[in-house]
Design a protein around this motif. Structure first.
Motif, PDB file in Angstrom:
ATOM      1  N   GLY A  96      17.745 -20.565  67.388  1.00 37.52           N
ATOM      2  CA  GLY A  96      18.386 -20.550  66.075  1.00 37.52           C
ATOM      3  C   GLY A  96      19.710 -19.812  66.187  1.00 37.52           C
ATOM      4  N   GLY A  97      20.113 -19.150  65.097  1.00 27.31           N
ATOM      5  CA  GLY A  97      21.307 -18.319  65.148  1.00 27.31           C
ATOM      6  C   GLY A  97      21.155 -17.272  66.244  1.00 27.31           C
ATOM      7  N   ASP A 126      27.866 -22.741  65.110  1.00 32.22           N
ATOM      8  CA  ASP A 126      26.818 -23.615  64.583  1.00 32.22           C
ATOM      9  C   ASP A 126      26.710 -24.866  65.460  1.00 32.22           C
ATOM     10  OD1 ASP A 126      25.498 -25.679  62.994  1.00 32.22           O
ATOM     11  OD2 ASP A 126      25.652 -24.260  61.334  1.00 32.22           O
ATOM     12  N   VAL A 127      25.520 -25.133  65.954  1.00 29.25           N
ATOM     13  CA  VAL A 127      25.325 -26.257  66.883  1.00 29.25           C
ATOM     14  C   VAL A 127      25.727 -27.596  66.253  1.00 29.25           C
ATOM     15  CG1 VAL A 127      23.505 -27.592  68.052  1.00 29.25           C
ATOM     16  CG2 VAL A 127      23.647 -25.125  68.384  1.00 29.25           C
ATOM     17  N   ARG A 128      25.574 -27.714  64.925  1.00 27.54           N
ATOM     18  CA  ARG A 128      25.990 -28.972  64.280  1.00 27.54           C
ATOM     19  C   ARG A 128      27.481 -29.226  64.488  1.00 27.54           C
ATOM     20  NH1 ARG A 128      22.905 -27.224  58.902  1.00 27.54           N
ATOM     21  NH2 ARG A 128      23.614 -25.265  59.807  1.00 27.54           N
ATOM     22  N   GLY A 149      15.980 -22.980  63.745  1.00 25.02           N
ATOM     23  CA  GLY A 149      16.980 -23.951  63.271  1.00 25.02           C
ATOM     24  C   GLY A 149      17.380 -25.015  64.279  1.00 25.02           C
ATOM     25  N   ILE A 150      17.779 -24.591  65.481  1.00 23.65           N
ATOM     26  CA  ILE A 150      18.218 -25.569  66.490  1.00 23.65           C
ATOM     27  C   ILE A 150      16.996 -26.283  67.075  1.00 23.65           C
ATOM     28  CG2 ILE A 150      19.500 -25.903  68.627  1.00 23.65           C
ATOM     29  CD1 ILE A 150      20.870 -23.172  68.130  1.00 23.65           C
ATOM     30  N   ASN A 205      15.655 -28.843  64.531  1.00 23.84           N
ATOM     31  CA  ASN A 205      16.560 -29.903  64.051  1.00 23.84           C
ATOM     32  C   ASN A 205      17.394 -30.562  65.128  1.00 23.84           C
ATOM     33  OD1 ASN A 205      16.290 -29.574  61.034  1.00 23.84           O
ATOM     34  ND2 ASN A 205      16.799 -27.489  61.641  1.00 23.84           N
TER      35      ASN A 205
END
Ligand code: AMP
Length: 394
Positions: free
Chosen positions: A203-204, A276-278, A324-325, A328
């Motif tokens: 995640g973060g 942010d990976v996005r 998160g990562i 998603n």
């Protein structure tokens, strides 16, 4: 019993309220605030909202407040959040500056705002208390080790949930029960085959943990949250020789070097695009080589630790992605699992592509090891430990 789990940042406050009994718990309310300047007023507002929404008639109905405290000096486990917890957080405030001060302040404030509620802290380091000393120590002089420099590990509540849930999903109820009762009973022997999990909390902030029979055997996070995998803005693993070299060569003060390593490094530093990976994936799609490098570096670091724990565990029964990562990010999961078929890890590309933020088995039907996506549920682990801690109190 009503348990409020408080998630505190320096300017944020999120909460979930659980209705708990001996069988488990359900979320009955949740909410959050950003850009908080007055924590006392925010807690009052949250309590007023719970009253208005009919969750409680009076704040005194909240029996306990649980805090996911990160790192305490000479203190870990699940404990009543009193002055000794505040002192332990203050003692390592410089080691976890983004986490410890808000929790020390939050515990003080909840003590004033909700004097009737029992306050309980579950340290993120608690899951790692059984790690072998050989893995927990750094090769440092005694004086450094005596001031508490060692590998502690973080994201303990998240990895512990993965330990429990992955065992359930693999039909290993025996291991799930050992893991659920770990903080009460400690590790217990398992009849039959060992159950081996590598858990990737991505995640973060990210870490990889090896888990044997429901108990952590090692983790990528070390002394501070500034270690292991590349984090959103934090460097992750770095050769200790690089710090004095960069300070001397670039003329940086210790404070400035620290700031750059914690705020301008990690995925942000390497990609030059975002933390942010996005955003990084979008930039990589547009042909940005630094963005692609950051994604490759993250995948390579995760694989490095997966490999390390597969050796330590003597194989693997489940590889798990969470946070998160991890939940998603099919692209990253695909990169992490590439060419691992010979190690018994076979990703199903279609199941992987289809899975976002839901619990799923994304391995092929003939994969010897399962590959799971499991949504993070740290709050449930916390609420359960708080419930037990309170139930054992007079
Ligand atoms: P967490 O700290 O667990 O809340 O994770 C937050 C991180 O998850 C963000 O910084 C993103 O890097 C990542 N993330 C969230 N949504 C996605 C997505 N759809 N694809 C890839 N990464 C994502």
């Amino acid at each position: 019993m009503l348990v409020l789990i408080a998630n505190l940042g320096s300017t944020s406050f999120k909460y979930r309220v659980f209705l708990m009994d001996e069988r488990g718990g359900v979320v009955v309310a949740k909410g959050g605030y950003e850009r908080v300047t007055d924590h006392a007023a925010t807690i009052d507002d949250a309590l007023a909202t719970l009253q208005r929404d009919g969750v409680i008639d009076d704040p005194s109905e909240i029996d306990a407040v649980g805090f996911k405290t990160v790192l305490g000096k000479n203190l870990s486990g699940c404990v009543i959040a009193d002055q000794k917890v505040i002192d332990a957080l203050d003692g390592f405030a410089a080691v976890a500056p983004a986490h410890n001060p808000p929790y020390a302040a939050g515990i003080r404030q909840f003590g004033k705002s909700m004097p009737h509620a029992k306050l309980v802290a579950l340290f993120e380091t608690a899951f790692y208390q059984w790690i072998d000393e050989a893995s927990a120590q750094y090769a440092l002089p005694k004086s450094w080790r005596e001031i508490g420099i060692r590998r502690y590990g973080f994201h303990g509540a998240s990895h512990k949930f993965i330990a429990e849930r992955s065992a359930e999903l693999c039909g290993r109820q025996d291991v799930a029960e050992i893991s659920q009762r770990l903080y009460l009973d400690g590790p217990a022997p398992v009849a039959g085959k060992p159950f081996r999990v590598v858990s990737c909390h991505l995640g973060g902030s990210s870490s990889v943990t090896g888990i044997l029979n429901g108990v952590a055997i090692g983790t990528s996070m070390g002394f501070s949250p500034q270690s292991g995998l590349p984090q959103n803005n934090r460097v992750g693993e770095l050769d200790s020789g690089a710090l004095p070299y960069a300070m001397r060569t670039l003329g940086l003060s210790l404070e400035e070097a620290e700031r750059q390593l914690t705020k301008e490094s990690g995925l942000l530093g390497l990609s030059g695009v975002s933390n942010d990976v996005r955003d990084i994936e979008a930039a990589a799609n547009d042909g940005n080589p630094d963005a692609q490098l950051a994604l490759n570096h993250l995948a390579a670091s995760i694989r490095h630790w997966i490999g390390a724990y597969m050796i330590e565990l003597g194989g693997i029964d489940a590889l798990v992605f969470t946070a998160g990562i991890g939940e998603n990010g099919p692209r990253l999961r695909n990169a992490v699992c590439a060419n691992l078929e010979n190690f018994g890890i076979k990703l199903d590309p279609d199941k992987n592509a289809a899975c976002r933020a839901t619990e799923a088995d994304i391995s092929t039907d003939d994969s010897p090891a399962k590959i799971f996506v499991i949504p993070a549920n740290e709050e449930l682990v916390l609420a359960r430990e708080v419930y037990r801690q309170i139930s054992n109190q007079p």
